[in-house]
Design a protein around this motif. Structure first.
Motif, PDB file in Angstrom:
ATOM      1  N   SER A  45     -25.139  24.119 -29.357  1.00  0.00           N
ATOM      2  CA  SER A  45     -24.092  22.605 -29.984  1.00  0.00           C
ATOM      3  C   SER A  45     -23.738  22.926 -30.950  1.00  0.00           C
ATOM      4  CB  SER A  45     -25.346  21.856 -29.829  1.00  0.00           C
ATOM      5  OG  SER A  45     -25.195  22.310 -27.833  1.00  0.00           O
ATOM      6  N   PHE A  46     -23.084  21.755 -31.422  1.00  0.00           N
ATOM      7  CA  PHE A  46     -22.432  21.781 -33.583  1.00  0.00           C
ATOM      8  C   PHE A  46     -21.593  20.882 -33.269  1.00  0.00           C
ATOM      9  CE2 PHE A  46     -21.142  25.426 -30.932  1.00  0.00           C
ATOM     10  CZ  PHE A  46     -21.222  26.718 -31.742  1.00  0.00           C
ATOM     11  N   ILE A  47     -21.813  20.671 -35.094  1.00  0.00           N
ATOM     12  CA  ILE A  47     -21.427  19.281 -35.149  1.00  0.00           C
ATOM     13  C   ILE A  47     -20.390  19.615 -36.503  1.00  0.00           C
ATOM     14  CG2 ILE A  47     -22.115  17.252 -36.931  1.00  0.00           C
ATOM     15  CD1 ILE A  47     -24.201  16.965 -34.615  1.00  0.00           C
ATOM     16  N   THR A  77     -14.735  26.531 -31.400  1.00  0.00           N
ATOM     17  CA  THR A  77     -16.610  26.796 -31.877  1.00  0.00           C
ATOM     18  C   THR A  77     -16.962  27.086 -30.392  1.00  0.00           C
ATOM     19  OG1 THR A  77     -15.945  26.114 -33.771  1.00  0.00           O
ATOM     20  CG2 THR A  77     -18.195  26.849 -33.693  1.00  0.00           C
ATOM     21  N   PHE A  78     -17.622  26.711 -29.818  1.00  0.00           N
ATOM     22  CA  PHE A  78     -18.431  26.680 -28.321  1.00  0.00           C
ATOM     23  C   PHE A  78     -17.876  28.044 -27.505  1.00  0.00           C
ATOM     24  CE2 PHE A  78     -19.638  25.891 -24.067  1.00  0.00           C
ATOM     25  CZ  PHE A  78     -20.880  26.303 -23.970  1.00  0.00           C
ATOM     26  N   ILE A 107      -9.585  17.665 -34.215  1.00  0.00           N
ATOM     27  CA  ILE A 107     -11.736  18.305 -34.257  1.00  0.00           C
ATOM     28  C   ILE A 107     -11.717  18.694 -32.429  1.00  0.00           C
ATOM     29  CG2 ILE A 107     -13.767  17.291 -34.639  1.00  0.00           C
ATOM     30  CD1 ILE A 107     -12.359  15.413 -36.505  1.00  0.00           C
ATOM     31  N   GLY A 108     -12.187  17.552 -32.166  1.00  0.00           N
ATOM     32  CA  GLY A 108     -12.246  18.498 -30.530  1.00  0.00           C
ATOM     33  C   GLY A 108     -12.209  19.970 -30.044  1.00  0.00           C
ATOM     34  N   SER A 109     -10.681  20.010 -30.770  1.00  0.00           N
ATOM     35  CA  SER A 109     -10.238  21.485 -30.266  1.00  0.00           C
ATOM     36  C   SER A 109     -11.097  22.053 -31.089  1.00  0.00           C
ATOM     37  CB  SER A 109      -8.599  21.765 -30.895  1.00  0.00           C
ATOM     38  OG  SER A 109      -7.876  20.562 -29.918  1.00  0.00           O
ATOM     39  N   HIS A 110     -11.205  21.890 -32.864  1.00  0.00           N
ATOM     40  CA  HIS A 110     -11.533  22.764 -33.091  1.00  0.00           C
ATOM     41  C   HIS A 110     -13.835  22.961 -32.725  1.00  0.00           C
ATOM     42  CE1 HIS A 110      -9.146  24.182 -35.599  1.00  0.00           C
ATOM     43  NE2 HIS A 110      -9.071  22.720 -36.482  1.00  0.00           N
ATOM     44  N   LEU A 111     -14.417  22.374 -32.460  1.00  0.00           N
ATOM     45  CA  LEU A 111     -15.242  21.670 -31.711  1.00  0.00           C
ATOM     46  C   LEU A 111     -15.471  23.096 -30.590  1.00  0.00           C
ATOM     47  CD1 LEU A 111     -16.309  18.558 -32.044  1.00  0.00           C
ATOM     48  CD2 LEU A 111     -17.834  20.145 -32.812  1.00  0.00           C
TER      49      LEU A 111
END
Length: 147
Positions: free
Chosen positions: A43-45, A91-92, A84-88
């Motif tokens: 889970s990421f910020i 990362t997941f 931002i969503g794509s980066h999150l």
């Protein structure tokens, strides 16, 4: 932009913002603190200049070891359409692949056409639309993505 793992303390930042980020819909109950305590590795910020601009809460499936699940994603309304969503998500995907995960699943409501379009754009396929999936009248669109 900086992406980092969530901490238990992030709950106190994220929780008060959720309903505002969803246009006043009561969504905060869907994300209790346990997600910030028990799923920190997946889970990421996302932060921009010290401001939290997005988050993704996901986990590895205990029942299906080669699968992961994205439970909740939020992007600050003023920062949407900035990748931002794509980066999150990426990362997941990287984090769960390190655990030999090859399938990612998530769900959304059929009325959330923005979410359906976004997940399709991110390479998810609609697996099915299930009536009463989360209880009476709680229909859901089930997505799957093969990594």
């Amino acid at each position: 932009m900086k992406i980092r793992s969530v901490t238990g303390e992030d709950y106190y930042t994220v929780s008060p913002l959720i309903n505002d980020w969803w246009g006043g819909r009561n969504m905060a109950d869907m994300l209790p603190k346990l997600f910030f305590e028990h799923f920190t590795e997946t889970s990421f910020i996302a932060e921009e200049n010290g401001i939290m601009v997005g988050f993704l809460i996901g986990f590895l499936s205990q029942s299906h070891p080669d699968e992961a699940y994205i439970h909740f994603v939020g992007i600050h309304p003023d920062y949407r359409k900035n990748g931002i969503g794509s980066h999150l998500y990426e990362t997941f995907f990287t984090a769960v692949q390190a655990h030999n995960c090859r399938t990612v699943r998530c769900v959304t409501s059929p009325v959330n056409t923005g979410s359906i379009a976004y997940h399709t754009k991110m390479g998810f396929s609609i697996e099915s639309v299930r009536p009463n999936y989360d209880g009476p009248g709680q229909d859901r669109v089930l997505f799957v993505k093969r990594l």
